[in-house]
Write an enzyme that holds these catalytic residues in place. Structure first.
Site, PDB file in Angstrom:
ATOM      1  N   LEU A 139     119.902 105.858 -88.046  1.00  0.00           N
ATOM      2  CA  LEU A 139     119.247 105.173 -86.925  1.00  0.00           C
ATOM      3  C   LEU A 139     118.665 106.171 -85.921  1.00  0.00           C
ATOM      4  CD1 LEU A 139     121.586 102.145 -86.176  1.00  0.00           C
ATOM      5  CD2 LEU A 139     119.326 102.129 -87.229  1.00  0.00           C
ATOM      6  N   SER A 173     125.117 108.788 -92.553  1.00  0.00           N
ATOM      7  CA  SER A 173     125.840 107.730 -91.849  1.00  0.00           C
ATOM      8  C   SER A 173     124.861 106.817 -91.112  1.00  0.00           C
ATOM      9  CB  SER A 173     126.841 108.325 -90.855  1.00  0.00           C
ATOM     10  OG  SER A 173     126.153 108.973 -89.799  1.00  0.00           O
ATOM     11  N   HIS A 174     125.355 105.666 -90.731  1.00  0.00           N
ATOM     12  CA  HIS A 174     124.563 104.689 -89.985  1.00  0.00           C
ATOM     13  C   HIS A 174     123.991 105.319 -88.712  1.00  0.00           C
ATOM     14  CE1 HIS A 174     123.350 100.703 -88.701  1.00  0.00           C
ATOM     15  NE2 HIS A 174     124.036 100.826 -87.581  1.00  0.00           N
ATOM     16  N   ALA A 175     124.817 106.055 -87.989  1.00  0.00           N
ATOM     17  CA  ALA A 175     124.379 106.688 -86.741  1.00  0.00           C
ATOM     18  C   ALA A 175     123.280 107.705 -86.994  1.00  0.00           C
ATOM     19  CB  ALA A 175     125.567 107.371 -86.057  1.00  0.00           C
ATOM     20  N   ALA A 176     123.445 108.537 -88.011  1.00  0.00           N
ATOM     21  CA  ALA A 176     122.450 109.567 -88.308  1.00  0.00           C
ATOM     22  C   ALA A 176     121.118 108.959 -88.721  1.00  0.00           C
ATOM     23  CB  ALA A 176     122.968 110.494 -89.404  1.00  0.00           C
TER      24      ALA A 176
END
Length: 103
Positions: A53, A48-51
């Protein structure tokens, strides 16, 4: 730890040393990652984007918890293990005090 209720407010606050708990990491919140000491999201996965970044910035993160924003309280102390995907609420221990008469 700070539980996200109003994403816009986070852009104006000092977040140094805090673990941010939010439903998902939106692009608007990406700039705050550099200030955090950890990230926990309800949604997301390893790619995911969060992971991604968080991994790029060396930030411990646990994504895809499903209910962290409901189960964790604002100001609660947590132990965060991004490698094993653990978020453990801790009881805040009383500060040790010096015996009477000592400083």
């Amino acid at each position: 730890m700070r539980v996200l209720r109003d994403p816009a407010a986070l852009l104006t606050q000092d977040l140094r040393g805090l673990v941010l708990v939010c439903p998902t990491l939106t692009p608007a919140l990406a700039p705050v990652l550099a200030q955090l000491s950890g990230l926990v999201t309800d949604h997301g996965g390893r790619l995911s984007h969060a992971a991604l970044l968080a991994r790029e910035q060396g930030l411990p993160a646990v994504v895809g918890t499903g209910s962290a924003t409901q189960s964790l309280r604002e100001g609660e102390w947590v132990w965060l293990d991004g490698v094993r995907g653990l978020v453990v609420p801790l009881e805040r221990q009383a500060q040790p005090t010096a015996p009477e008469g000592e400083l």
